[in-house]
Design a protein around this motif. Structure first.
Motif, PDB file in Angstrom:
ATOM      1  N   LEU A 177      38.363  36.710  26.572  1.00  8.98           N
ATOM      2  CA  LEU A 177      37.261  37.634  26.306  1.00  8.98           C
ATOM      3  C   LEU A 177      35.951  36.869  26.188  1.00  8.98           C
ATOM      4  O   LEU A 177      34.896  37.354  26.642  1.00  8.98           O
ATOM      5  CB  LEU A 177      37.544  38.415  25.022  1.00  8.98           C
ATOM      6  CG  LEU A 177      36.563  39.511  24.634  1.00  8.98           C
ATOM      7  CD1 LEU A 177      36.425  40.541  25.749  1.00  8.98           C
ATOM      8  CD2 LEU A 177      37.012  40.189  23.339  1.00  8.98           C
ATOM      9  N   TYR A 190      42.511  34.638  32.308  1.00  9.62           N
ATOM     10  CA  TYR A 190      41.507  35.618  32.710  1.00  9.62           C
ATOM     11  C   TYR A 190      41.187  35.547  34.193  1.00  9.62           C
ATOM     12  O   TYR A 190      40.981  36.575  34.845  1.00  9.62           O
ATOM     13  CB  TYR A 190      40.225  35.420  31.897  1.00  9.62           C
ATOM     14  CG  TYR A 190      39.187  36.483  32.176  1.00  9.62           C
ATOM     15  CD1 TYR A 190      39.401  37.801  31.750  1.00  9.62           C
ATOM     16  CD2 TYR A 190      38.019  36.186  32.868  1.00  9.62           C
ATOM     17  CE1 TYR A 190      38.466  38.783  32.010  1.00  9.62           C
ATOM     18  CE2 TYR A 190      37.080  37.168  33.120  1.00  9.62           C
ATOM     19  CZ  TYR A 190      37.308  38.472  32.691  1.00  9.62           C
ATOM     20  OH  TYR A 190      36.392  39.447  32.959  1.00  9.62           O
ATOM     21  N   ASP A 236      29.232  38.421  31.958  1.00  7.62           N
ATOM     22  CA  ASP A 236      28.806  39.813  32.113  1.00  7.62           C
ATOM     23  C   ASP A 236      27.859  40.210  30.983  1.00  7.62           C
ATOM     24  O   ASP A 236      28.318  40.484  29.864  1.00  7.62           O
ATOM     25  CB  ASP A 236      30.047  40.717  32.122  1.00  7.62           C
ATOM     26  CG  ASP A 236      29.730  42.182  32.379  1.00  7.62           C
ATOM     27  OD1 ASP A 236      28.559  42.576  32.228  1.00  7.62           O
ATOM     28  OD2 ASP A 236      30.659  42.929  32.723  1.00  7.62           O
ATOM     29  N   ALA A 282      34.786  36.283  29.658  1.00  8.71           N
ATOM     30  CA  ALA A 282      34.302  37.533  30.247  1.00  8.71           C
ATOM     31  C   ALA A 282      32.899  37.865  29.753  1.00  8.71           C
ATOM     32  O   ALA A 282      32.032  38.299  30.524  1.00  8.71           O
ATOM     33  CB  ALA A 282      35.259  38.670  29.912  1.00  8.71           C
ATOM     34  N   GLY A 287      36.940  42.960  32.353  1.00  8.41           N
ATOM     35  CA  GLY A 287      36.446  42.508  31.061  1.00  8.41           C
ATOM     36  C   GLY A 287      36.322  43.647  30.066  1.00  8.41           C
ATOM     37  O   GLY A 287      36.624  43.483  28.879  1.00  8.41           O
TER      38      GLY A 287
END
Length: 209
Positions: A114, A33, A121, A117, A60
């Motif tokens: 994920l 990532y 966020d 991410a 993301g």
């Protein structure tokens, strides 16, 4: 993070969207990532990076759509946990299938990315909760409700707590140890949790004396 209106020149091309999602899913497995970038996704997909930015606010957000596209396909609201009438066997089967997916890098690496991410966020975290976590939790609770209706679980059982007890240990072991638990652990987990959930409380036992 509501979807942007798709009108005029910004309307998504299904072919371009699929190419972008495929590129993001494949690239994050290859580079991780932290090294995943919009430019790299655009180059792999054969589109301009502005195309991606028109449709998604961040890498993301692209990855979330890519993950959903590759793991849910066309199942949508029709997906459900197996219900053979044997709750113990069904839960073992579901958890062992989950473990098998977590052992597969093509599934596990994008999921780990994920997870990173989402932690970075808050807006993406809310989208993840709405589109992935909440529907999965409801699907698990629906199977437990069926077991309640069949008299296999207490009517007053807190289903959210029960879901956490059954499924969270597998995710926790995978997150902290880097590897999912064994199939034997899954069988022991289900047996232990169900024994606790179906055992009469102290009050119930006292009332029977």
């Amino acid at each position: 993070m509501p979807p942007r209106p798709e009108t005029g020149h910004s309307r998504r091309s299904p072919a371009s969207r699929k190419a972008i999602l495929d590129a993001a899913f494949d690239l994050v497995t290859e580079v991780g990532y932290s090294k995943l970038g919009i430019e790299a996704i655009a180059a792999r997909a054969g589109v301009g990076k502005q195309t991606i930015y028109r449709w998604w606010p961040s890498k993301g957000a692209v990855l979330l759509d890519a993950y959903l596209a590759h793991t849910q396909g066309d199942a949508g609201d029709e997906a459900s946990l197996p219900d053979t009438g044997d709750l113990r066997a069904d839960l073992v089967a579901v958890l062992q299938a989950t473990v098998a997916e977590l052992r597969d890098p093509t599934f596990a690496v994008p999921l780990r990315a994920l997870t990173v991410a989402v932690l970075e966020d808050p807006g993406l975290a809310a989208e993840y909760e709405h589109r992935l976590d909440a529907p999965m939790r409801e699907m698990k609770k629906a199977r437990l409700r069926a077991a309640q209706s069949a008299g296999q679980l207490p009517d007053d059982l807190d289903l959210d707590v029960a879901v956490d007890m059954l499924f969270a240990p597998v995710a926790q072991k995978w997150s902290t140890a880097g590897e999912p638990p064994s199939d034997d652990y899954v069988r022991t987990l289900v047996e232990t949790v169900l024994s606790g959930l179906t055992r009469p409380s102290e009050g119930d036992r006292s009332a029977d004396l």
